[in-house]
Design an enzyme around this catalytic site. Sequence first.
Site, PDB file in Angstrom:
ATOM      1  N   GLY A  20       0.788  -1.235   0.000  1.00  0.00           N
ATOM      2  CA  GLY A  20       0.000   0.000   0.000  1.00  0.00           C
ATOM      3  C   GLY A  20       0.814   1.276   0.000  1.00  0.00           C
ATOM      4  O   GLY A  20       1.790   1.448  -0.746  1.00  0.00           O
ATOM      5  N   TYR A 157      -9.418   1.889  15.911  1.00  0.00           N
ATOM      6  CA  TYR A 157      -8.668   2.592  14.862  1.00  0.00           C
ATOM      7  C   TYR A 157      -8.766   4.106  15.065  1.00  0.00           C
ATOM      8  O   TYR A 157      -7.766   4.828  15.073  1.00  0.00           O
ATOM      9  CB  TYR A 157      -9.232   2.184  13.501  1.00  0.00           C
ATOM     10  CG  TYR A 157      -8.468   2.747  12.326  1.00  0.00           C
ATOM     11  CD1 TYR A 157      -7.283   2.161  11.903  1.00  0.00           C
ATOM     12  CD2 TYR A 157      -8.933   3.862  11.633  1.00  0.00           C
ATOM     13  CE1 TYR A 157      -6.577   2.678  10.815  1.00  0.00           C
ATOM     14  CE2 TYR A 157      -8.240   4.384  10.555  1.00  0.00           C
ATOM     15  CZ  TYR A 157      -7.064   3.780  10.140  1.00  0.00           C
ATOM     16  OH  TYR A 157      -6.367   4.297   9.077  1.00  0.00           O
TER      17      TYR A 157
HETATM   18  N1  LIG Z   1      -5.531   3.748   2.636  1.00  0.00           N
HETATM   19  C1  LIG Z   1      -6.193   4.727   3.208  1.00  0.00           C
HETATM   20  O1  LIG Z   1      -7.189   5.212   2.691  1.00  0.00           O
HETATM   21  C2  LIG Z   1      -5.735   5.281   4.510  1.00  0.00           C
HETATM   22  C3  LIG Z   1      -4.626   4.803   5.172  1.00  0.00           C
HETATM   23  N2  LIG Z   1      -4.233   5.402   6.339  1.00  0.00           N
HETATM   24  C4  LIG Z   1      -3.048   4.960   7.043  1.00  0.00           C
HETATM   25  O2  LIG Z   1      -1.988   4.792   6.132  1.00  0.00           O
HETATM   26  C5  LIG Z   1      -1.095   3.804   6.621  1.00  0.00           C
HETATM   27  C6  LIG Z   1      -0.827   2.786   5.528  1.00  0.00           C
HETATM   28  O3  LIG Z   1      -2.026   2.084   5.263  1.00  0.00           O
HETATM   29  P1  LIG Z   1      -2.379   1.401   3.855  1.00  0.00           P
HETATM   30  O4  LIG Z   1      -1.208   1.417   2.971  1.00  0.00           O
HETATM   31  O5  LIG Z   1      -3.634   1.984   3.420  1.00  0.00           O
HETATM   32  O6  LIG Z   1      -2.721  -0.076   4.326  1.00  0.00           O
HETATM   33  P2  LIG Z   1      -1.936  -1.453   4.169  1.00  0.00           P
HETATM   34  O7  LIG Z   1      -2.701  -2.416   5.005  1.00  0.00           O
HETATM   35  O8  LIG Z   1      -1.676  -1.764   2.755  1.00  0.00           O
HETATM   36  O9  LIG Z   1      -0.532  -1.101   4.838  1.00  0.00           O
HETATM   37  C7  LIG Z   1      -0.279  -1.144   6.215  1.00  0.00           C
HETATM   38  C8  LIG Z   1       1.103  -1.719   6.382  1.00  0.00           C
HETATM   39  O10 LIG Z   1       1.452  -1.746   7.773  1.00  0.00           O
HETATM   40  C9  LIG Z   1       2.039  -3.003   8.016  1.00  0.00           C
HETATM   41  N3  LIG Z   1       1.929  -3.361   9.416  1.00  0.00           N
HETATM   42  C10 LIG Z   1       0.823  -3.660  10.114  1.00  0.00           C
HETATM   43  N4  LIG Z   1       1.144  -4.002  11.359  1.00  0.00           N
HETATM   44  C11 LIG Z   1       2.491  -3.893  11.454  1.00  0.00           C
HETATM   45  C12 LIG Z   1       3.417  -4.122  12.502  1.00  0.00           C
HETATM   46  N5  LIG Z   1       3.031  -4.544  13.704  1.00  0.00           N
HETATM   47  N6  LIG Z   1       4.728  -3.905  12.255  1.00  0.00           N
HETATM   48  C13 LIG Z   1       5.138  -3.509  11.021  1.00  0.00           C
HETATM   49  N7  LIG Z   1       4.307  -3.288   9.996  1.00  0.00           N
HETATM   50  C14 LIG Z   1       2.990  -3.487  10.221  1.00  0.00           C
HETATM   51  C15 LIG Z   1       1.266  -3.974   7.145  1.00  0.00           C
HETATM   52  O11 LIG Z   1       1.936  -5.186   6.975  1.00  0.00           O
HETATM   53  C16 LIG Z   1       1.174  -3.172   5.865  1.00  0.00           C
HETATM   54  O12 LIG Z   1       2.323  -3.325   5.074  1.00  0.00           O
HETATM   55  C17 LIG Z   1      -1.748   3.216   7.864  1.00  0.00           C
HETATM   56  O13 LIG Z   1      -1.190   3.821   9.010  1.00  0.00           O
HETATM   57  C18 LIG Z   1      -3.199   3.616   7.703  1.00  0.00           C
HETATM   58  O14 LIG Z   1      -3.867   3.697   8.926  1.00  0.00           O
HETATM   59  C19 LIG Z   1      -4.910   6.453   6.876  1.00  0.00           C
HETATM   60  C20 LIG Z   1      -6.009   6.928   6.267  1.00  0.00           C
HETATM   61  C21 LIG Z   1      -6.503   6.384   5.046  1.00  0.00           C
HETATM   62  O1  LIG Z   2      -8.176   5.757   7.874  1.00  0.00           O
HETATM   63  C1  LIG Z   2      -8.929   5.717   6.911  1.00  0.00           C
HETATM   64  O2  LIG Z   2      -9.521   6.745   6.511  1.00  0.00           O
HETATM   65  C2  LIG Z   2      -9.093   4.492   6.160  1.00  0.00           C
HETATM   66  O3  LIG Z   2      -9.536   4.503   5.045  1.00  0.00           O
HETATM   67  C3  LIG Z   2      -8.737   3.219   6.801  1.00  0.00           C
HETATM   68  C4  LIG Z   2      -9.969   2.375   6.856  1.00  0.00           C
HETATM   69  O4  LIG Z   2     -11.060   3.099   7.351  1.00  0.00           O
HETATM   70  C5  LIG Z   2      -9.846   1.107   7.559  1.00  0.00           C
HETATM   71  O5  LIG Z   2      -9.401   1.065   8.669  1.00  0.00           O
HETATM   72  C6  LIG Z   2     -10.358  -0.087   6.858  1.00  0.00           C
HETATM   73  O6  LIG Z   2     -10.650  -1.107   7.736  1.00  0.00           O
END
Ligand SMILES: NC(=O)C1=CN([C@@H]2O[C@H](COP(=O)(O)OP(=O)(O)OC[C@H]3O[C@@H](n4cnc5c(N)ncnc54)[C@H](O)[C@@H]3O)[C@@H](O)[C@H]2O)C=CC1
Ligand SMILES: O=C(O)C(=O)C[C@H](O)C(=O)CO
Length: 252
Positions: A20, A157
């Site tokens: 991601g 969350y």
């Molecule tokens: N995709 C979205 O729309 C949004 C994402 N975020 C935040 O962006 C960040 C990245 O999320 P995404 O790329 O969307 O999701 P994702 O699920 O693809 O990436 C999250 C990453 O964190 C890693 N991770 C989880 N637990 C871990 C741990 N204990 N130690 C090391 N790595 C760990 C996962 O393996 C994964 O690679 C997160 O903090 C998420 O809350 C915030 C708002 C919106």
């Molecule tokens: O933080 C956000 O905004 C996200 O889009 C993350 C999601 O709401 C999520 O936690 C999906 O389970």
Amino acid sequence: MLDRFRLDGKVAIVTGASSGLGVAFARGLAEAGADVVIGARRADRLEKTRRLVEETGRRCLAVPADVAKPEDCDALAAAAVEELGGVDVLINNAGLGTAVPALRETPAEFRQVVEVNLMGAYWMAQACARVMRPGSSIVNIGSVLAETTAGLPQAAYTASKAALTGLTRDLAQQWTGRRGIRVNCLEPGFFASEMTDQYQPGYLERVVESRVVMRRPGDAAELVAAAVFLASEASSYITGVVLPVDGGLLLT
Ligand SMILES: NC(=O)C1=CN([C@@H]2O[C@H](COP(=O)(O)OP(=O)(O)OC[C@H]3O[C@@H](n4cnc5c(N)ncnc54)[C@H](O)[C@@H]3O)[C@@H](O)[C@H]2O)C=CC1
Ligand SMILES: O=C(O)C(=O)C[C@H](O)C(=O)CO
């Protein structure tokens, strides 16, 4: 002016870089000139990110790490110092998103989210701040859900991301003046990733249509650009701020 956005000669750590947005941050910081240390739990997937980063010509070190374990965070920072000569930037990106109705959420489920999203970010910040040089920058990846709700039951969350904004302000006031480390927080709106793939079909489209002023999800590059800004000299007079990157979601 554009030179102020460059990260040449800097070393950046990105957590959660196996999927991601973490992959996009790692690649984007390298394109801006940084050598990058990538950490996550899944070693096989980190290899893919490493190859993507190295395509830019920058060095990349992949270190399997679980940010919920303080000893892994220390090891990640130590590897950056030993192999790449220091740490200038930390992108606290690792995160877990769960949707569980509050009356059914177990203590273990709640703890797991807080241990990664909040405590993991703190352990990483501590590990890096101990070795960071003046002029360094920590960027916490929060969420617009720290400020609003979007129809899913996400107590753990939401609470963890709201707490991350408080952590950002406190670390900024502790470390910016004394140690020259700026600490800021980005709040993404909705960006396609494995986290958003977990939604029920149609949910993302409904939220985007009804809440996002720009009527589209974000593109990862739009978030990475904001991270490069906060990581670089371009934001040298900015600390302790929380910046939504959400297409106007928080206006509605
Ligand atoms: N995709 C979205 O729309 C949004 C994402 N975020 C935040 O962006 C960040 C990245 O999320 P995404 O790329 O969307 O999701 P994702 O699920 O693809 O990436 C999250 C990453 O964190 C890693 N991770 C989880 N637990 C871990 C741990 N204990 N130690 C090391 N790595 C760990 C996962 O393996 C994964 O690679 C997160 O903090 C998420 O809350 C915030 C708002 C919106
Ligand atoms: O933080 C956000 O905004 C996200 O889009 C993350 C999601 O709401 C999520 O936690 C999906 O389970």
